[in-house]
Each structure stands twice: as C-alpha cells, then as structure tokens.
Design an enzyme around this catalytic site. Structure first.
Site, PDB file in Angstrom:
ATOM      1  N   LYS A   1     -17.351 -16.182   4.833  1.00 55.02           N
ATOM      2  CA  LYS A   1     -18.685 -15.743   5.255  1.00 55.02           C
ATOM      3  C   LYS A   1     -19.555 -15.358   4.079  1.00 55.02           C
ATOM      4  O   LYS A   1     -19.307 -14.364   3.401  1.00 55.02           O
ATOM      5  CB  LYS A   1     -18.539 -14.539   6.181  1.00 55.02           C
TER       6      LYS A   1
ATOM      7  N   GLY B   1     -12.645  -4.328   1.981  1.00 52.08           N
ATOM      8  CA  GLY B   1     -14.070  -3.966   2.012  1.00 52.08           C
ATOM      9  C   GLY B   1     -14.454  -3.016   0.886  1.00 52.08           C
ATOM     10  O   GLY B   1     -15.533  -3.132   0.294  1.00 52.08           O
TER      11      GLY B   1
ATOM     12  N   GLY C   1      -8.621  -7.893   0.470  1.00 54.15           N
ATOM     13  CA  GLY C   1      -7.353  -7.880   1.209  1.00 54.15           C
ATOM     14  C   GLY C   1      -6.650  -9.228   1.210  1.00 54.15           C
ATOM     15  O   GLY C   1      -5.453  -9.321   0.909  1.00 54.15           O
TER      16      GLY C   1
ATOM     17  N   ARG D   1       0.824  -1.218   0.000  1.00 51.58           N
ATOM     18  CA  ARG D   1       0.000   0.000   0.000  1.00 51.58           C
ATOM     19  C   ARG D   1       0.859   1.270   0.000  1.00 51.58           C
ATOM     20  O   ARG D   1       0.474   2.270  -0.593  1.00 51.58           O
ATOM     21  CB  ARG D   1      -0.925   0.006   1.205  1.00 51.58           C
TER      22      ARG D   1
HETATM   23  C1  3PG Z   1      -8.442  -1.825   5.058  1.00 50.47           C
HETATM   24  O1  3PG Z   1      -7.455  -2.368   5.529  1.00 50.47           O
HETATM   25  O2  3PG Z   1      -9.282  -2.432   4.363  1.00 50.47           O
HETATM   26  C2  3PG Z   1      -8.590  -0.349   5.277  1.00 50.47           C
HETATM   27  O3  3PG Z   1      -7.465   0.164   5.882  1.00 50.47           O
HETATM   28  C3  3PG Z   1      -9.815  -0.075   6.103  1.00 50.47           C
HETATM   29  O4  3PG Z   1      -9.604  -0.550   7.383  1.00 50.47           O
HETATM   30  P1  3PG Z   1     -10.802  -0.801   8.388  1.00 50.47           P
HETATM   31  O5  3PG Z   1     -11.539  -2.021   7.910  1.00 50.47           O
HETATM   32  O6  3PG Z   1     -10.149  -0.992   9.720  1.00 50.47           O
HETATM   33  O7  3PG Z   1     -11.686   0.416   8.351  1.00 50.47           O
END
Ligand code: 3PG
Length: 384
Positions: free
Chosen positions: A192, A362, A339, A36
C-alpha cells in the site's frame, strides 16, 4: 528521555510495558516466533539485578477489542518468558484489581492481556491509574507499540515516574536517519503506497537513492501513464506518486514478474513498460534484482522496509529472498524495519547478518518517516 540509568530500582516495584504481541499458531495456540520476547529479556534482567521488590510486566496480544479471547491469553507468553529467564513468572488472571500483597513472594508477575479491556486502547485515565497503582516506577520497553496512544503506553505516564527500557533506547538510536553514515540506500517495498508515502518522502530527502518495489510500484507506473494490468494501484495517491517521480533519487524496477488471476498460470517476466492487460504484477524480475544489487553495493548504510513482491506465495517471494541473502553478505551498516520485513529475515535465518532489525512495524515506519512516537512524547512531557 530518561533511561534505566536515571532510576534507582532498589526495593521498588517496577511496572514494565513490553512487546508481548507475538505470532501464534491459530490451531495450537503455540508461539511461532519469540523474537519480541527475547528482546524483552535484557531489560528484565537489568531491572532484576538492581534489587527490585517486584517486577510487573504487562503487554497486549493481537486486538481482542475489549473481550476475553482464550487463544490470546498470556499463559504461553509466561511459559516462554520462564524458559528465557530461567525464573518463575506468575501470571495473573486479569490485568486489573490485582492484590499484590497476596503475591508478595512472587518476584516476576505477568499481567493478563491488556486489550481484554477496551479501556486500554481508549487511553482511559482510570484504567491507566489502576495499572500505575501497582508500582513506583514505569518502564516503557514496548517499542512496537510506541505509535499508539493507549493507556499502558500514554495515559500511564501521568501517574508514574518513568523511563524507556533498553530495547526502546536501541530502536530510537538505530532508526535515527540523521545519524546514519552516507551514502544511504533505502530499499522500500510493500503493497500500500498510502502507508508508505511519508517514509518515501523522508528517504528522498535523507537517503542517496531510494529503490522501490512491492505492489506500491504499480501506482508509480500508472502515474507515468503505463499499462499495469490488474495489478494493485492506489488511485487516490496517483498525484503523490507523480510528484515523487520527478525526484532523480527514486529508482523503479525495470522488469516485473506477472501471472494470471489464479496466480498459477502465465507466470513470466516482462519489462515494466510491457505489462499486458488483465495480468497481475507480483514480483520484481531478475534484471531489477541485479539493478538493486548494484545500487546496494555502493552503500555505507542500507535501510530496508517492506517485502519486494507477493512473498506469501511462491515463486513471488524470489526477489525478497535474494535481496535478503545479498544484503546479509554486504559489508555495510544494515538496518531493517517493519513487521513483515523482520519476519522474512528471521524465517530465512539471515537475522545475524543485519546490523539492526527493528521489532516494530507501524512504530518503525513512523520513526523512519521522521515522525515522533506518541508514547515517547508523553513519557518525555510527563517524565518526572
Ligand atoms: C505491532 O505488532 O506492531 C504492535 O504490537 C502494535 O500492534 P497494533 O498494530 O495491533 O496496535
């Protein structure tokens, strides 16, 4: 949506929200994957080249819930950015109450972890105003956080003119399924079902075939009245699974790798409709791997999201590793999101073989599900 091209950065103070949430080794605190941070570099270099007065970078690491956690301080991130940029990066001790005039000689400033203040995740206006007060222009380059209505992502857009950075621009372009060339094959894994339903539904409309794997498949088998042993099952989503089963684009694996509860004994492959009572389904079998490969061969675009088995433990990572390798060799447009998926591809060293690997978890899931991203919507609505 405004982009970097829409602003004149000359002699301006620029506040850039970046994805600085990198994995760290719990014992040593060292960054274990700087993917990142490397993605932030082109936008940083672009802004610097435009003659800015100062570039202030901000971001979060993990979820310290409003408390200062030593391991989640940004010092290691600052050191890594210095290496990647070959330039000095000054790190502040907090992200608020910064006296920029005393730092006039510092070109690049990195603010301490935003989530050390609970106001960040509360999308607090006063906190956003404090951050906005540092600069003339706001740049959102934090794609992985764009699904969060947090102060540095959302409320801040009310107080500064802003645009997206190069990484967000790329992500939005590459994850736009309406622009992908057909036939599209989606390969979706993960544990999930709950979190994946909108994406599976979207893919069943837009893609030509949807291959399912990961522990979520057991909810589908269960919905079909099959024995799944003690495998994971989202009982609340059986009805959703039943409805999706009627769609002929949906392809479920033919064989499953099972094991006893210890995960050490009874490891064997069985047909999907012969899972014995008491065992756990942990990966898809050889026949399914071949079945998936033959579907993938026909694709012009492949979208991959989510591990195909319980990758954390060998040998249940086999299907994921084999499909990652196979996809790497395929000559087509290959998009990976999520991720875990990105981590796996990087760890296996196949990243160069993919057309695009999203930096978001997400956020990429929401975008691929056809949902808008709250932070980008706010930027568009408030963009001056
Ligand atoms: C991630 O790693 O997907 C982003 O940094 C968002 O992190 P979070 O799910 O803790 O908001």
């Amino acid at each position: 949506m405004k982009t970097l091209k829409d602003f004149n950065f000359n002699d301006k103070r620029v506040l850039m929200r970046a994805d600085l949430d990198v994995p760290i080794d719990e014992k040593t605190g060292e960054i274990t994957d700087d993917f990142r941070l490397r993605l932030a570099v082109p936008t940083i270099k672009h802004i610097l080249k435009k003659g800015v007065k100062q570039l202030i970078i901000m971001g979060h690491m993990d979820s310290p819930e409003g408390k200062v956690v030593d391991n989640l301080k940004m010092d290691k991130v600052a050191a890594k950015l210095m290496l990647l940029l070959g330039k000095n990066v000054y790190k502040t001790s907090d992200c608020v109450d910064i006296n920029l005039s005393s730092l006039a000689t510092e070109k690049i400033i990195l603010l301490e972890n935003l989530r050390f203040h609970a106001e960040e995740e509360k999308n607090d206006d006063e906190f956003a105003k404090k951050l906005a007060s540092y600069a003339d222009v706001y740049v959102n380059n934090a794609f992985a956080t764009c699904h969060r209505a947090h102060a540095s992502m959302h409320a801040i857009t009310k107080y500064l003119p802003g645009c997206i950075g190069l990484q967000v621009e790329k992500e939005v372009e590459n994850l736009d399924i309406s622009k992908m060339q057909k036939p599209i094959v989606a390969i979706l894994g993960g544990a999930k079902l709950k979190t994946k339903i909108p994406m599976i539904q979207k893919m069943l409309v837009q893609a030509d075939s949807v291959l399912l794997a990961g522990a979520m498949i057991f909810t589908f088998y269960s919905a079909n009245g099959l024995e799944i042993g003690n495998s994971l099952c989202d009982n609340d989503y059986i009805t959703n699974a039943k409805m999706m089963l009627n769609n002929e684009k949906l392809i479920l694996p033919k064989d499953i790798v099972i094991a006893n509860a210890s995960l050490e004994t009874g490891i064997m492959t069985v047909p999907y409709d012969k899972i014995p009572k008491g065992v756990l389904g942990l990966d898809i079998g050889e026949q399914s791997i071949e079945q998936f490969k033959s579907e993938l061969r026909g694709a012009v675009t492949v979208i991959w999201n989510g591990p195909l088995g319980y990758c954390e433990k060998k040998p249940f990572d086999k299907a994921t590793a084999e499909i990652a390798r196979f996809m790497g060799e395929l000559k087509c447009h290959k998009i990976a999101g999520g991720g875990d998926t990105a981590d796996i591809i990087h760890k296996l060293g196949y990243d160069k073989n993919f057309t695009f690997i999203s930096s978001g978890g997400g956020a990429s899931l929401e975008l691929l599900s056809g949902k808008g991203l709250v932070a980008l919507q706010a930027l568009e609505e408030n963009g001056k």
